[in-house]
Design a protein around this motif. Structure first.
Motif, PDB file in Angstrom:
ATOM      1  N   GLY A 107      23.305  -5.756  -3.983  1.00  0.00           N
ATOM      2  CA  GLY A 107      22.975  -6.133  -2.619  1.00  0.00           C
ATOM      3  C   GLY A 107      22.073  -7.356  -2.566  1.00  0.00           C
ATOM      4  N   ALA A 108      21.971  -7.916  -1.362  1.00  0.00           N
ATOM      5  CA  ALA A 108      21.106  -9.087  -1.172  1.00  0.00           C
ATOM      6  C   ALA A 108      19.643  -8.694  -1.329  1.00  0.00           C
ATOM      7  CB  ALA A 108      21.345  -9.687   0.217  1.00  0.00           C
ATOM      8  N   THR A 109      18.849  -9.631  -1.801  1.00  0.00           N
ATOM      9  CA  THR A 109      17.421  -9.364  -1.986  1.00  0.00           C
ATOM     10  C   THR A 109      16.763  -9.151  -0.635  1.00  0.00           C
ATOM     11  OG1 THR A 109      17.437 -10.779  -3.932  1.00  0.00           O
ATOM     12  CG2 THR A 109      15.286 -10.258  -2.965  1.00  0.00           C
ATOM     13  N   GLY A 110      16.002  -8.047  -0.522  1.00  0.00           N
ATOM     14  CA  GLY A 110      15.314  -7.747   0.724  1.00  0.00           C
ATOM     15  C   GLY A 110      14.099  -8.627   0.937  1.00  0.00           C
ATOM     16  N   GLN A 111      13.537  -8.532   2.135  1.00  0.00           N
ATOM     17  CA  GLN A 111      12.348  -9.306   2.444  1.00  0.00           C
ATOM     18  C   GLN A 111      11.159  -8.795   1.645  1.00  0.00           C
ATOM     19  OE1 GLN A 111      11.801  -9.021   6.638  1.00  0.00           O
ATOM     20  NE2 GLN A 111      13.531 -10.335   7.143  1.00  0.00           N
ATOM     21  N   GLU A 112      10.265  -9.703   1.378  1.00  0.00           N
ATOM     22  CA  GLU A 112       9.080  -9.325   0.602  1.00  0.00           C
ATOM     23  C   GLU A 112       8.251  -8.334   1.399  1.00  0.00           C
ATOM     24  OE1 GLU A 112       5.193 -11.429  -1.536  1.00  0.00           O
ATOM     25  OE2 GLU A 112       6.696 -12.615  -0.463  1.00  0.00           O
ATOM     26  N   GLY A 113       7.905  -7.221   0.768  1.00  0.00           N
ATOM     27  CA  GLY A 113       7.131  -6.186   1.432  1.00  0.00           C
ATOM     28  C   GLY A 113       5.662  -6.552   1.560  1.00  0.00           C
ATOM     29  N   LYS A 114       4.966  -5.803   2.376  1.00  0.00           N
ATOM     30  CA  LYS A 114       3.540  -6.027   2.550  1.00  0.00           C
ATOM     31  C   LYS A 114       2.798  -5.610   1.282  1.00  0.00           C
ATOM     32  CE  LYS A 114       3.651  -5.109   7.534  1.00  0.00           C
ATOM     33  NZ  LYS A 114       3.112  -4.253   8.616  1.00  0.00           N
ATOM     34  N   PRO A 115       1.667  -6.195   1.027  1.00  0.00           N
ATOM     35  CA  PRO A 115       0.901  -5.783  -0.167  1.00  0.00           C
ATOM     36  C   PRO A 115       0.541  -4.309  -0.066  1.00  0.00           C
ATOM     37  CG  PRO A 115       0.005  -7.784   0.818  1.00  0.00           C
ATOM     38  CD  PRO A 115       1.026  -7.270   1.774  1.00  0.00           C
ATOM     39  N   GLY A 116       0.758  -3.592  -1.171  1.00  0.00           N
ATOM     40  CA  GLY A 116       0.437  -2.177  -1.196  1.00  0.00           C
ATOM     41  C   GLY A 116      -1.065  -1.947  -1.249  1.00  0.00           C
ATOM     42  N   ILE A 117      -1.441  -0.734  -0.949  1.00  0.00           N
ATOM     43  CA  ILE A 117      -2.857  -0.369  -1.013  1.00  0.00           C
ATOM     44  C   ILE A 117      -3.284  -0.329  -2.474  1.00  0.00           C
ATOM     45  CG2 ILE A 117      -4.530   1.442  -0.464  1.00  0.00           C
ATOM     46  CD1 ILE A 117      -2.698   2.254   1.833  1.00  0.00           C
ATOM     47  N   ALA A 118      -4.440  -0.861  -2.750  1.00  0.00           N
ATOM     48  CA  ALA A 118      -4.930  -0.894  -4.126  1.00  0.00           C
ATOM     49  C   ALA A 118      -5.013   0.520  -4.673  1.00  0.00           C
ATOM     50  CB  ALA A 118      -6.305  -1.564  -4.176  1.00  0.00           C
ATOM     51  N   LEU A 265      -9.222 -10.975 -13.502  1.00  0.00           N
ATOM     52  CA  LEU A 265      -9.503 -10.614 -14.888  1.00  0.00           C
ATOM     53  C   LEU A 265      -9.524  -9.101 -15.061  1.00  0.00           C
ATOM     54  CD1 LEU A 265     -10.364 -11.501 -17.764  1.00  0.00           C
ATOM     55  CD2 LEU A 265     -12.737 -11.426 -16.968  1.00  0.00           C
ATOM     56  N   TYR A 266     -10.141  -8.393 -14.113  1.00  0.00           N
ATOM     57  CA  TYR A 266     -10.237  -6.935 -14.199  1.00  0.00           C
ATOM     58  C   TYR A 266      -9.091  -6.228 -13.474  1.00  0.00           C
ATOM     59  CZ  TYR A 266     -14.935  -6.988 -16.240  1.00  0.00           C
ATOM     60  OH  TYR A 266     -16.000  -7.146 -17.078  1.00  0.00           O
ATOM     61  N   ASN A 267      -8.331  -6.978 -12.661  1.00  0.00           N
ATOM     62  CA  ASN A 267      -7.232  -6.425 -11.861  1.00  0.00           C
ATOM     63  C   ASN A 267      -7.730  -5.281 -10.969  1.00  0.00           C
ATOM     64  OD1 ASN A 267      -4.572  -6.290 -10.938  1.00  0.00           O
ATOM     65  ND2 ASN A 267      -3.984  -4.758 -12.456  1.00  0.00           N
ATOM     66  N   LYS A 268      -8.899  -5.507 -10.360  1.00  0.00           N
ATOM     67  CA  LYS A 268      -9.493  -4.516  -9.468  1.00  0.00           C
ATOM     68  C   LYS A 268     -10.119  -5.243  -8.286  1.00  0.00           C
ATOM     69  CE  LYS A 268     -10.692  -1.356 -13.244  1.00  0.00           C
ATOM     70  NZ  LYS A 268     -11.803  -0.712 -13.973  1.00  0.00           N
ATOM     71  N   PRO A 269      -9.954  -4.729  -7.058  1.00  0.00           N
ATOM     72  CA  PRO A 269     -10.592  -5.348  -5.895  1.00  0.00           C
ATOM     73  C   PRO A 269     -12.102  -5.138  -5.927  1.00  0.00           C
ATOM     74  CG  PRO A 269      -9.510  -3.316  -5.259  1.00  0.00           C
ATOM     75  CD  PRO A 269      -9.142  -3.555  -6.689  1.00  0.00           C
ATOM     76  N   VAL A 270     -12.837  -6.019  -5.250  1.00  0.00           N
ATOM     77  CA  VAL A 270     -14.301  -5.939  -5.217  1.00  0.00           C
ATOM     78  C   VAL A 270     -14.772  -5.939  -3.759  1.00  0.00           C
ATOM     79  CG1 VAL A 270     -14.453  -7.188  -7.396  1.00  0.00           C
ATOM     80  CG2 VAL A 270     -14.696  -8.437  -5.262  1.00  0.00           C
ATOM     81  N   PHE A 271     -15.973  -5.383  -3.546  1.00  0.00           N
ATOM     82  CA  PHE A 271     -16.615  -5.456  -2.236  1.00  0.00           C
ATOM     83  C   PHE A 271     -17.488  -6.708  -2.175  1.00  0.00           C
ATOM     84  CE2 PHE A 271     -16.391  -0.724  -1.076  1.00  0.00           C
ATOM     85  CZ  PHE A 271     -15.483  -0.965  -0.073  1.00  0.00           C
ATOM     86  N   LEU A 272     -17.480  -7.394  -1.016  1.00  0.00           N
ATOM     87  CA  LEU A 272     -18.345  -8.540  -0.780  1.00  0.00           C
ATOM     88  C   LEU A 272     -19.605  -8.081  -0.029  1.00  0.00           C
ATOM     89  CD1 LEU A 272     -15.744 -11.235   0.369  1.00  0.00           C
ATOM     90  CD2 LEU A 272     -16.689 -10.894  -1.919  1.00  0.00           C
ATOM     91  N   GLY A 273     -20.613  -8.937  -0.063  1.00  0.00           N
ATOM     92  CA  GLY A 273     -21.837  -8.662   0.695  1.00  0.00           C
ATOM     93  C   GLY A 273     -21.671  -9.067   2.149  1.00  0.00           C
ATOM     94  N   ILE A 274     -20.596  -8.558   2.785  1.00  0.00           N
ATOM     95  CA  ILE A 274     -20.247  -8.899   4.168  1.00  0.00           C
ATOM     96  C   ILE A 274     -19.794  -7.615   4.853  1.00  0.00           C
ATOM     97  CG2 ILE A 274     -18.653 -10.201   5.644  1.00  0.00           C
ATOM     98  CD1 ILE A 274     -18.478 -12.295   3.414  1.00  0.00           C
ATOM     99  N   ASN A 275     -20.185  -7.403   6.126  1.00  0.00           N
ATOM    100  CA  ASN A 275     -19.744  -6.226   6.861  1.00  0.00           C
ATOM    101  C   ASN A 275     -19.928  -6.455   8.360  1.00  0.00           C
ATOM    102  OD1 ASN A 275     -22.447  -4.975   7.851  1.00  0.00           O
ATOM    103  ND2 ASN A 275     -22.816  -5.360   5.674  1.00  0.00           N
ATOM    104  N   ASP A 276     -19.336  -5.543   9.153  1.00  0.00           N
ATOM    105  CA  ASP A 276     -19.525  -5.563  10.616  1.00  0.00           C
ATOM    106  C   ASP A 276     -20.029  -4.192  11.085  1.00  0.00           C
ATOM    107  OD1 ASP A 276     -17.235  -4.056  10.310  1.00  0.00           O
ATOM    108  OD2 ASP A 276     -16.194  -4.948  12.014  1.00  0.00           O
ATOM    109  N   ILE A 277     -20.924  -3.611  10.276  1.00  0.00           N
ATOM    110  CA  ILE A 277     -21.445  -2.273  10.580  1.00  0.00           C
ATOM    111  C   ILE A 277     -22.211  -2.276  11.908  1.00  0.00           C
ATOM    112  CG2 ILE A 277     -23.035  -0.466   9.793  1.00  0.00           C
ATOM    113  CD1 ILE A 277     -22.332  -1.252   6.931  1.00  0.00           C
ATOM    114  N   GLN A 278     -23.019  -3.313  12.156  1.00  0.00           N
ATOM    115  CA  GLN A 278     -23.825  -3.344  13.373  1.00  0.00           C
ATOM    116  C   GLN A 278     -22.981  -3.590  14.616  1.00  0.00           C
ATOM    117  OE1 GLN A 278     -26.967  -6.178  12.813  1.00  0.00           O
ATOM    118  NE2 GLN A 278     -28.149  -4.823  11.471  1.00  0.00           N
ATOM    119  N   THR A 279     -22.088  -4.576  14.574  1.00  0.00           N
ATOM    120  CA  THR A 279     -21.244  -4.918  15.734  1.00  0.00           C
ATOM    121  C   THR A 279     -19.804  -5.051  15.266  1.00  0.00           C
ATOM    122  OG1 THR A 279     -23.089  -6.129  16.738  1.00  0.00           O
ATOM    123  CG2 THR A 279     -20.875  -6.520  17.633  1.00  0.00           C
ATOM    124  N   GLU A 280     -18.916  -4.199  15.788  1.00  0.00           N
ATOM    125  CA  GLU A 280     -17.525  -4.201  15.365  1.00  0.00           C
ATOM    126  C   GLU A 280     -16.875  -5.560  15.655  1.00  0.00           C
ATOM    127  OE1 GLU A 280     -14.068  -3.493  13.801  1.00  0.00           O
ATOM    128  OE2 GLU A 280     -15.741  -2.064  13.683  1.00  0.00           O
TER     129      GLU A 280
END
Length: 334
Positions: A107-118, A265-280
């Motif tokens: 079959g024809a190649t399908g559309q590229e899927g969304k990135p999966g959850i880590a 290098l580690y093939n793992k996602p990281v958290f940044l020092g950024i958030n919207d905890i105070q104001t969505e």
């Protein structure tokens, strides 16, 4: 009175004669002994009826006639109404296994899927071998000249030399500063040197803490390092603070690229020092300032299920808002 009976007898005789000479197809009224004694035969005016023929003998039975011609077949009748459904039959025996079909066209190649959850972090890999020594880098720009050092100790007095010739009288010099001004100058120099010494001690302490992390990247005056530790947002923030830094907070594409290299290098996602905890929806750095740079994945941030207040970096280098309770790789900046 004698005339009436004579007329009756005469009428009866005439009726008998009429009956015997009647036409065969003429209808004849029969004599019924249980009804009346007199039944009119034919026209009433022709006389009295005679007796019926029940006393006569039965005639001989006729011969059987020949078979008639076969009749023309009738027209086909209309179909009858459908009958009620019969009961369900028993299950039939299992048929033989069919022949395996030929492989279909690709079959024809399908559309590229969304990135999966880590996925969940995998086990820590073995330490890799030491890479080859890189080529010698080019000489860097010459640094700024440092401040003057402290004056050295006074040397020993040398042996007196021969007396020289008397020189000519020079021009009168300007009036010199008092000894008090020289003392103030020395104090200022000492204060400057003490400030530089404190800065050097602080930098040395910082670099001493940085070398506890095995991998990192340098961008300008920032160093991004990881120890391989994984935890939620609060634990990562605390770890970086204890090491004298803070969670990585990229302010431009170059710094984000350095963090992306560690993620890849580690093939793992990281958290940044950024958030919207105070104001969505209003993302800020840990010091409360609004972010000046972002690299969001398309259709992000979306605050899925109303519980995504932290920011992670995918292995693609793109950002996604994520629940702060998830576990991610630590990357600190110094």
């Amino acid at each position: 009175m004698l005339l009436l009976p004579i007329l009756i007898i005469f009428a009866l005789e005439i009726c008998v004669l009429k009956t015997s000479n009647a036409i065969p197809n003429q209808s004849v009224q029969k004599w019924d002994p249980n009804a009346c004694t007199l039944i009119v035969c034919g026209p009433a005016q022709n006389g009295l009826p005679g007796r019926d023929g029940r006393d006569g003998k039965e005639g001989p039975k006729g011969e059987k006639g020949s078979q008639g011609l076969q009749g023309v077949p009738g027209l086909k009748g209309d179909p009858g109404n459908a009958g009620t459904s019969g009961p369900k039959g028993d299950k039939g025996p299992l048929g033989e296994k069919g022949v395996k079909g030929e492989r279909g066209l690709q079959g024809a190649t399908g559309q590229e899927g969304k990135p999966g959850i880590a996925g969940a972090p995998g086990p820590k890999g073995d330490k890799g071998s030491v890479g080859e020594k890189g080529a010698k880098g080019s000489n860097g720009d010459r640094g700024l000249q440092g401040s003057s050092g402290l004056q050295g100790l006074k040397g020993q007095i040398g042996s007196p030399g021969p007396k020289g010739d008397k020189g000519s009288i020079g021009e009168k010099g300007t009036k010199g500063d008092s000894g008090l001004s020289e003392i103030n100058l020395l104090k200022r120099q000492v204060s400057t040197l003490e400030g530089q010494l404190r800065a050097l001690q602080s930098s040395f302490s910082k670099y001493k803490q940085v070398i506890t992390f095995p991998n990192g990247r340098i961008v300008g005056e920032k160093i991004f390092m990881t120890s391989g530790y994984e935890g939620n947002f609060e634990s990562l923030k605390q770890r970086c603070s204890q090491a004298g830094g803070q969670l990585a907070s990229p302010r431009n594409a170059a710094e984000n690229t350095a963090i992306h290299q560690i993620v890849a290098l580690y093939n793992k996602p990281v958290f940044l020092g950024i958030n919207d905890i105070q104001t969505e929806g209003r993302f800020k750095y840990l010091n409360g300032e609004n972010i000046v740079y972002s690299n969001w994945e398309p259709r992000e941030p979306n605050n899925d299920k109303g519980a995504e207040d932290c920011v992670e970096v995918y292995t693609s280098g793109k950002w996604n808002d994520k629940s702060c309770g998830e576990r991610r790789l630590i990357v600190c900046e110094f």
